[in-house]
Scaffold this motif. Structure first.
Motif, PDB file in Angstrom:
ATOM      1  N   TYR A 179       7.845  -6.263   2.793  1.00 56.65           N
ATOM      2  CA  TYR A 179       7.421  -5.148   3.660  1.00 56.65           C
ATOM      3  C   TYR A 179       6.105  -4.551   3.158  1.00 56.65           C
ATOM      4  O   TYR A 179       5.204  -4.241   3.951  1.00 56.65           O
ATOM      5  N   ALA A 180       5.986  -4.398   1.832  1.00 59.57           N
ATOM      6  CA  ALA A 180       4.757  -3.846   1.263  1.00 59.57           C
ATOM      7  C   ALA A 180       3.571  -4.750   1.573  1.00 59.57           C
ATOM      8  O   ALA A 180       2.467  -4.263   1.866  1.00 59.57           O
ATOM      9  N   PHE A 181       3.787  -6.072   1.519  1.00 60.41           N
ATOM     10  CA  PHE A 181       2.701  -6.993   1.855  1.00 60.41           C
ATOM     11  C   PHE A 181       2.341  -6.882   3.329  1.00 60.41           C
ATOM     12  O   PHE A 181       1.161  -6.875   3.694  1.00 60.41           O
ATOM     13  N   TRP A 182       3.350  -6.806   4.194  1.00 60.73           N
ATOM     14  CA  TRP A 182       3.106  -6.675   5.638  1.00 60.73           C
ATOM     15  C   TRP A 182       2.307  -5.411   5.931  1.00 60.73           C
ATOM     16  O   TRP A 182       1.367  -5.425   6.731  1.00 60.73           O
ATOM     17  N   ARG A 183       2.672  -4.323   5.261  1.00 57.47           N
ATOM     18  CA  ARG A 183       1.955  -3.065   5.483  1.00 57.47           C
ATOM     19  C   ARG A 183       0.508  -3.163   4.983  1.00 57.47           C
ATOM     20  O   ARG A 183      -0.420  -2.723   5.659  1.00 57.47           O
ATOM     21  N   PHE A 184       0.329  -3.763   3.799  1.00 58.57           N
ATOM     22  CA  PHE A 184      -1.025  -3.920   3.278  1.00 58.57           C
ATOM     23  C   PHE A 184      -1.854  -4.823   4.190  1.00 58.57           C
ATOM     24  O   PHE A 184      -3.043  -4.558   4.428  1.00 58.57           O
ATOM     25  N   ALA A 185      -1.257  -5.889   4.697  1.00 54.56           N
ATOM     26  CA  ALA A 185      -1.977  -6.799   5.579  1.00 54.56           C
ATOM     27  C   ALA A 185      -2.430  -6.092   6.858  1.00 54.56           C
ATOM     28  O   ALA A 185      -3.461  -6.448   7.442  1.00 54.56           O
ATOM     29  N   ARG A 186      -1.665  -5.094   7.292  1.00 52.21           N
ATOM     30  CA  ARG A 186      -2.030  -4.346   8.495  1.00 52.21           C
ATOM     31  C   ARG A 186      -3.206  -3.416   8.250  1.00 52.21           C
ATOM     32  O   ARG A 186      -4.086  -3.269   9.099  1.00 52.21           O
ATOM     33  N   THR A 187      -3.211  -2.764   7.085  1.00 53.53           N
ATOM     34  CA  THR A 187      -4.201  -1.725   6.837  1.00 53.53           C
ATOM     35  C   THR A 187      -5.323  -2.168   5.900  1.00 53.53           C
ATOM     36  O   THR A 187      -6.445  -1.666   6.008  1.00 53.53           O
ATOM     37  N   THR A 188      -4.993  -3.088   4.958  1.00 56.53           N
ATOM     38  CA  THR A 188      -5.885  -3.528   3.864  1.00 56.53           C
ATOM     39  C   THR A 188      -6.449  -2.333   3.095  1.00 56.53           C
ATOM     40  O   THR A 188      -7.527  -2.422   2.505  1.00 56.53           O
ATOM     41  N   ARG A 189      -5.701  -1.243   3.049  1.00 55.55           N
ATOM     42  CA  ARG A 189      -6.128  -0.085   2.266  1.00 55.55           C
ATOM     43  C   ARG A 189      -5.757  -0.279   0.804  1.00 55.55           C
ATOM     44  O   ARG A 189      -4.724  -0.865   0.495  1.00 55.55           O
ATOM     45  N   TRP A 190      -6.577   0.254  -0.094  1.00 58.28           N
ATOM     46  CA  TRP A 190      -6.295   0.124  -1.516  1.00 58.28           C
ATOM     47  C   TRP A 190      -5.014   0.852  -1.896  1.00 58.28           C
ATOM     48  O   TRP A 190      -4.306   0.449  -2.814  1.00 58.28           O
ATOM     49  N   ARG A 191      -4.707   1.922  -1.209  1.00 59.03           N
ATOM     50  CA  ARG A 191      -3.459   2.648  -1.486  1.00 59.03           C
ATOM     51  C   ARG A 191      -2.253   1.753  -1.237  1.00 59.03           C
ATOM     52  O   ARG A 191      -1.314   1.711  -2.043  1.00 59.03           O
ATOM     53  N   ASP A 192      -2.278   1.012  -0.148  1.00 58.70           N
ATOM     54  CA  ASP A 192      -1.176   0.096   0.144  1.00 58.70           C
ATOM     55  C   ASP A 192      -1.185  -1.099  -0.803  1.00 58.70           C
ATOM     56  O   ASP A 192      -0.137  -1.668  -1.109  1.00 58.70           O
ATOM     57  N   ALA A 193      -2.363  -1.488  -1.283  1.00 60.73           N
ATOM     58  CA  ALA A 193      -2.445  -2.569  -2.267  1.00 60.73           C
ATOM     59  C   ALA A 193      -1.789  -2.156  -3.579  1.00 60.73           C
ATOM     60  O   ALA A 193      -1.115  -2.959  -4.240  1.00 60.73           O
ATOM     61  N   ILE A 194      -1.965  -0.894  -3.963  1.00 63.40           N
ATOM     62  CA  ILE A 194      -1.340  -0.388  -5.191  1.00 63.40           C
ATOM     63  C   ILE A 194       0.177  -0.382  -5.052  1.00 63.40           C
ATOM     64  O   ILE A 194       0.909  -0.765  -5.974  1.00 63.40           O
ATOM     65  N   VAL A 195       0.659   0.046  -3.885  1.00 58.66           N
ATOM     66  CA  VAL A 195       2.105   0.024  -3.643  1.00 58.66           C
ATOM     67  C   VAL A 195       2.631  -1.399  -3.719  1.00 58.66           C
ATOM     68  O   VAL A 195       3.691  -1.664  -4.314  1.00 58.66           O
ATOM     69  N   LEU A 196       1.901  -2.350  -3.127  1.00 60.68           N
ATOM     70  CA  LEU A 196       2.298  -3.760  -3.177  1.00 60.68           C
ATOM     71  C   LEU A 196       2.377  -4.246  -4.621  1.00 60.68           C
ATOM     72  O   LEU A 196       3.335  -4.935  -5.000  1.00 60.68           O
ATOM     73  N   ALA A 197       1.397  -3.890  -5.438  1.00 57.07           N
ATOM     74  CA  ALA A 197       1.391  -4.315  -6.844  1.00 57.07           C
ATOM     75  C   ALA A 197       2.573  -3.728  -7.601  1.00 57.07           C
ATOM     76  O   ALA A 197       3.224  -4.430  -8.389  1.00 57.07           O
TER      77      ALA A 197
ATOM     78  N   TRP B 260      -7.427 -11.729  -0.170  1.00 63.94           N
ATOM     79  CA  TRP B 260      -7.410 -12.744  -1.233  1.00 63.94           C
ATOM     80  C   TRP B 260      -7.703 -12.116  -2.592  1.00 63.94           C
ATOM     81  O   TRP B 260      -7.164 -12.564  -3.618  1.00 63.94           O
ATOM     82  N   LEU B 261      -8.531 -11.092  -2.624  1.00 65.49           N
ATOM     83  CA  LEU B 261      -8.803 -10.408  -3.896  1.00 65.49           C
ATOM     84  C   LEU B 261      -7.539  -9.759  -4.439  1.00 65.49           C
ATOM     85  O   LEU B 261      -7.227  -9.886  -5.635  1.00 65.49           O
ATOM     86  N   VAL B 262      -6.795  -9.088  -3.576  1.00 59.97           N
ATOM     87  CA  VAL B 262      -5.554  -8.438  -4.019  1.00 59.97           C
ATOM     88  C   VAL B 262      -4.538  -9.488  -4.467  1.00 59.97           C
ATOM     89  O   VAL B 262      -3.853  -9.307  -5.491  1.00 59.97           O
ATOM     90  N   LEU B 263      -4.438 -10.589  -3.744  1.00 63.29           N
ATOM     91  CA  LEU B 263      -3.510 -11.647  -4.149  1.00 63.29           C
ATOM     92  C   LEU B 263      -3.913 -12.247  -5.496  1.00 63.29           C
ATOM     93  O   LEU B 263      -3.049 -12.611  -6.307  1.00 63.29           O
ATOM     94  N   ALA B 264      -5.214 -12.355  -5.753  1.00 64.24           N
ATOM     95  CA  ALA B 264      -5.675 -12.886  -7.029  1.00 64.24           C
ATOM     96  C   ALA B 264      -5.380 -11.924  -8.177  1.00 64.24           C
ATOM     97  O   ALA B 264      -5.150 -12.355  -9.321  1.00 64.24           O
ATOM     98  N   LEU B 265      -5.350 -10.623  -7.893  1.00 66.72           N
ATOM     99  CA  LEU B 265      -5.073  -9.619  -8.923  1.00 66.72           C
ATOM    100  C   LEU B 265      -3.581  -9.423  -9.163  1.00 66.72           C
ATOM    101  O   LEU B 265      -3.185  -8.922 -10.227  1.00 66.72           O
ATOM    102  N   LEU B 266      -2.751  -9.811  -8.200  1.00 65.87           N
ATOM    103  CA  LEU B 266      -1.307  -9.584  -8.324  1.00 65.87           C
ATOM    104  C   LEU B 266      -0.693 -10.222  -9.574  1.00 65.87           C
ATOM    105  O   LEU B 266       0.152  -9.598 -10.228  1.00 65.87           O
TER     106      LEU B 266
END
Length: 265
Positions: A22-40, A80-86
């Protein structure tokens, strides 16, 4: 019921994997850094719940490719940057969860039992794994169990020692409640009659790609000792079946709107 006496993390694994998807789906929708942090953060916590959540790695890559193909993931460079940092953030959270008990001892000084880890030890004796020692021993043990000829599968009235890939499809068909199987069949039948748009395909893909990876991983793992190992499929399939209720609610809203229009007229 068969595993009611076992204190395991099956439910926790299913819930945290669902949360990560769900966190990935949300980040993919917004690509916001805040959602990227939640995903991590959620992905890191998932890694501490069970080793099998490593399945999130191929799941995220496949979902990113699907989202890009359907035009639902933009901008692609940030995804792809966020996926590389995960992997980096996940490893940091993983080590922190083990209170930093990482010795960084080289592979040549470690005692390993599985063929996979022995191969790594032979190929890279100087490798210093940046993971907790206890976790490394656990991974080695699970790899050993999946390789051991003593690992037996009881299927259709006989014992087998080979990798019975069909174990889980048969076990799920036999052990899942008939009501649940019926709802899945109804949902699949209605879905086959539809021609959804890209948005709908993306949403369903997030669920069904994850289900396919979880089931496929179990089918090749050679640990056929119960369907609890594929429990993470259940929350995702329940969300997918929730589409039946969404259709009914939409239909009810449509009828109510028509009645109000007639009354206003």
């Amino acid at each position: 019921i068969a595993h009611a006496g076992i204190a395991g993390v099956d439910v926790a694994t299913g819930l945290v994997l669902t949360a990560a998807v769900y966190a990935f789906w949300r980040f993919a929708r917004t690509t916001r850094w805040r959602d990227a942090i939640v995903l991590a953060l959620v992905t890191g916590l998932a890694s501490l719940t069970r080793f099998s959540t490593i399945q999130l790695a191929p799941i995220f890559v496949l979902l990113a490719l699907l989202g890009l193909a359907l035009g639902r993931v933009r901008p692609a460079r940030r995804v792809w940057l966020v996926l590389a940092l995960l992997p980096i953030t996940t490893l940091a959270i993983f080590d922190l969860g083990y209170l930093g008990r990482v010795s960084f001892a080289p592979m040549k000084e470690r005692t390993v039992f599985s063929k996979r880890f022995q191969a790594i030890q032979t190929a890279m004796p100087g490798l210093r794994p940046p993971v907790p020692d206890a976790a490394l021993r656990g991974l080695d043990y699970l790899a050993y169990l999946s390789e051991s000829p003593d690992t037996r599968t009881y299927l259709l009235g006989r014992e087998r020692t080979d990798a019975a890939w069909e174990y889980f499809p048969i076990a799920l068909a036999v052990k899942w409640p008939l009501g649940f199987l019926g709802v899945l069949a109804l949902r699949a039948a209605l879905r086959a009659r539809e021609r959804p748009g890209r948005k709908r395909l993306w949403t369903e893909g997030v669920l069904l790609v994850t289900v396919a990876v979880v089931l496929g991983s179990a089918m090749v793992a050679h640990l056929n000792v119960g369907i609890r190992y594929v429990f993470p499929m259940i929350p995702l399939l329940c969300v997918w079946c929730g589409g039946l209720l969404a259709r009914r609610a939409a239909s009810a809203r449509g009828r109510a709107g028509e009645a109000m229009a007639r009354g206003a007229g």
